[in-house]
Scaffold this motif. Sequence first.
Motif, mmCIF file in Angstrom:
data_model
loop_
_atom_site.group_PDB
_atom_site.id
_atom_site.type_symbol
_atom_site.label_atom_id
_atom_site.label_comp_id
_atom_site.label_asym_id
_atom_site.label_seq_id
_atom_site.Cartn_x
_atom_site.Cartn_y
_atom_site.Cartn_z
ATOM 1 N N TYR A 289 0.847 -1.186 0.000
ATOM 2 C CA TYR A 289 0.000 0.000 0.000
ATOM 3 C C TYR A 289 0.886 1.240 0.000
ATOM 4 N N ALA A 290 0.580 2.172 -0.874
ATOM 5 C CA ALA A 290 1.358 3.418 -1.002
ATOM 6 C C ALA A 290 0.953 4.371 0.112
ATOM 7 N N GLU A 291 1.458 4.105 1.294
ATOM 8 C CA GLU A 291 1.170 4.923 2.466
ATOM 9 C C GLU A 291 2.491 5.286 3.135
ATOM 10 N N VAL A 292 2.417 6.231 4.049
ATOM 11 C CA VAL A 292 3.584 6.582 4.849
ATOM 12 C C VAL A 292 3.206 6.370 6.305
ATOM 13 N N PRO A 293 3.868 5.442 6.986
ATOM 14 C CA PRO A 293 4.872 4.517 6.484
ATOM 15 C C PRO A 293 4.228 3.460 5.576
ATOM 16 N N PRO A 294 5.033 2.825 4.729
ATOM 17 C CA PRO A 294 4.491 1.820 3.809
ATOM 18 C C PRO A 294 3.859 0.657 4.583
ATOM 19 N N ARG A 295 2.820 0.119 4.020
ATOM 20 C CA ARG A 295 2.140 -1.022 4.633
ATOM 21 C C ARG A 295 2.162 -2.167 3.633
ATOM 22 N N VAL A 296 2.550 -3.347 4.103
ATOM 23 C CA VAL A 296 2.603 -4.543 3.267
ATOM 24 C C VAL A 296 1.823 -5.632 3.982
ATOM 25 N N GLU A 297 0.945 -6.284 3.243
ATOM 26 C CA GLU A 297 0.162 -7.384 3.815
ATOM 27 C C GLU A 297 0.332 -8.628 2.959
#
Length: 122
Positions: A75-83
Amino acid sequence: MSQYPAFDVMTATCPSRTSLARIANKWTAMVVIALSPGRMRFRDLRTAVDGISAKVLTETLRDLERDGIVTRQVYAEVPPRVEYELTALGRTLQAPLQALGHWAEEHIAEVLAARESYDARQ
């Protein structure tokens, strides 16, 4: 008609052996069991699979992603999120690997007793 020949895991050159080796790996089994309820973040997976290092978890997840067992969503978020989540193929492993996990839990007392008896004879 399949584009692949008949596979035989008992044949040394059969590519199904690499798949069996991956599935039989203790970390693979535990990661699949941990992901069975649904998608998880890396840190939650690491917590769920007690004792696994970040490096080994990363390698295991990459191998499972390559084999089509796990999918990785960034996911393009700050901080990055990976699932991480099991694919349809990965979900076919849930029942057999959970059964192995249950077997290990249910029979560990017998295994420990057998080890003790064996070691006493040596």
